[in-house]
Design a protein around this motif. Structure first.
Motif, short mmCIF file in Angstrom:
data_model
loop_
_atom_site.label_atom_id
_atom_site.label_comp_id
_atom_site.label_asym_id
_atom_site.label_seq_id
_atom_site.Cartn_x
_atom_site.Cartn_y
_atom_site.Cartn_z
N LEU A 181 0.80 -1.22 0.00
CA LEU A 181 0.00 0.00 0.00
C LEU A 181 0.84 1.28 0.00
O LEU A 181 0.56 2.20 -0.78
N PRO A 182 1.89 1.40 0.84
CA PRO A 182 2.69 2.63 0.78
C PRO A 182 3.34 2.86 -0.58
O PRO A 182 3.44 3.99 -1.04
N ASN A 183 3.81 1.78 -1.22
CA ASN A 183 4.40 1.94 -2.54
C ASN A 183 3.37 2.45 -3.55
O ASN A 183 3.69 3.29 -4.40
N GLY A 269 -8.20 0.48 13.37
CA GLY A 269 -7.58 1.79 13.21
C GLY A 269 -7.89 2.46 11.88
O GLY A 269 -7.49 3.59 11.66
N GLY A 270 -8.58 1.76 10.98
CA GLY A 270 -8.94 2.35 9.70
C GLY A 270 -7.77 2.59 8.77
O GLY A 270 -7.87 3.39 7.84
N GLU A 274 -8.19 4.48 4.91
CA GLU A 274 -7.56 5.74 4.53
C GLU A 274 -6.66 5.55 3.31
O GLU A 274 -6.67 6.36 2.38
N ALA A 275 -5.88 4.47 3.32
CA ALA A 275 -4.98 4.20 2.20
C ALA A 275 -5.77 4.00 0.91
O ALA A 275 -5.39 4.52 -0.15
N ILE A 279 -5.63 5.96 -2.60
CA ILE A 279 -5.33 5.23 -3.84
C ILE A 279 -6.40 5.51 -4.88
O ILE A 279 -6.11 5.71 -6.07
N GLU A 280 -7.66 5.55 -4.43
CA GLU A 280 -8.75 5.87 -5.36
C GLU A 280 -8.56 7.26 -5.96
O GLU A 280 -8.75 7.46 -7.17
N GLU A 281 -8.20 8.19 -5.12
CA GLU A 281 -7.99 9.56 -5.60
C GLU A 281 -6.81 9.64 -6.56
O GLU A 281 -6.86 10.35 -7.57
#
Length: 330
Positions: A181-183, A269-270, A274-275, A279-281
């Motif tokens: 996810l961070p990548n 923690g959601g 949030e990620a 990513i969608e945006e």
């Protein structure tokens, strides 16, 4: 015959060898300033680099760190750019710092600021933190690193996963997601794919009894097959997410989130919510043309009657981090 600068450095190194670190620090600083005023950047760099390295090796991190920071300031004044030689000096000095030395953090910030966040330096910093088992800091830099960084990031996350115990195989997706996810969030789809592939391949090798179906991936998806785990729905979700991002398939992204809502909601923690919003945006900010049927057909086969059973909980707190394999840092 040795140059004047060589003789200056030799004298300062003798002072360090005699244990007079303060004098060596002060003399190196004053002599470097003289050359800076003359705009003789090469001489200033040679003095600061050599003496800083010697002081760090001698265990005098405060004085050595101060000269390291002064060296970066000279880089800026001289207009030096990131390259193998300039980066190499900084990376060499970084390796000689004690992990608890306060001036190291300032040095890291300065050198990354000077280099405009050069990927090679991020890789070096991230690899250093990974070797020290500082997972949080390592992740921040490795996702901004080079192609080599993906391997370091994977090995770190997988070592942490293995510490959780074989009985926690259902939690594998939590650890894989910390690389994937961070990548994606920084736009590095290549390394997100690399980390996912390495994680899945190693997981299968370590757990040969896992039930996995290899589904042919649609043309143009960037993958040959998708590995579908019967009991690891969130790992399947990550694989499908990568395919969807590469295809720019907004409709498929929304369907993917819908099918895995129950499992995603189990992430405490959601963090994933949030990620995924970001990513969608980033990848699906505007509707894209409808994708060809192969991707829809494949996702239908994978989803079946829904996302399947999920695994609750979250990764353990980062205390007592696992030692990395010997080859974890390139």
């Amino acid at each position: 015959m040795a140059s004047k600068v060589d003789r200056i450095v030799a004298g300062l190194l003798e002072t360090i060898a005699a244990g007079d670190y303060y004098k060596a620090h002060q003399d190196a600083n004053s002599k470097a300033i003289r050359y800076i005023h003359k705009k003789d950047w090469t001489a200033a760099v040679d003095i600061l680099y050599s003496v800083a390295q010697a002081l760090l090796k001698a265990g005098n991190g405060g004085s050595g760190g101060d000269l390291c920071n002064q060296l970066v300031d000279v880089y800026k004044q001289a207009g030096l750019k990131p390259n193998e030689k300039n980066n190499g000096r900084l990376c060499t000095l970084l390796r000689f710092f004690d992990s608890e030395e306060p001036t190291r953090n300032e040095f890291i910030k300065k050198m990354l600021g000077w280099s405009a966040n050069d990927p090679e330096l991020h890789h070096e910093v991230g690899s250093l933190y990974a070797a020290e088992h500082n997972t949080d800091e390592a992740e921040k830099h490795l996702i901004r690193g080079t192609e080599k960084s993906a391997g370091v990031l994977f090995r770190m996350e997988y070592a942490w996963y293995k510490e959780s115990g074989k009985e926690s195989v259902e939690r594998a997706a939590w650890y894989a997601a910390r690389a994937v996810l961070p990548n994606l969030l920084v736009g590095n789809v290549r390394d997100a794919n690399t980390c996912y592939r390495l994680f899945v391949d190693t997981l299968r090798a370590d757990h040969p009894n896992l039930t996995v179906e290899d589904v042919p991936a649609p043309p143009g998806s960037g993958a040959e097959v998708l590995h579908v785990f019967s009991d690891l729905p969130l790992l399947n979700f990550l694989g499908l997410l990568l395919l969807t991002v590469q295809r720019g398939a907004r409709k498929m992204f929304l369907k993917l989130k819908s099918n895995y809502t129950a499992q995603i909601n189990e992430v405490e923690g959601g963090d994933w919510d949030e990620a995924l919003e970001r990513i969608e945006e980033k990848y699906f900010s505007a509707p894209r043309p409808a994708q060809s049927d192969p991707l829809m057909d494949m996702m239908s086969r994978v989803f079946g009657g829904g996302g399947g059973g999920g695994a609750g909980g979250q990764p353990p707190q980062q205390k007592g981090r696992p030692a990395l394999p010997a080859d974890a840092v390139d």
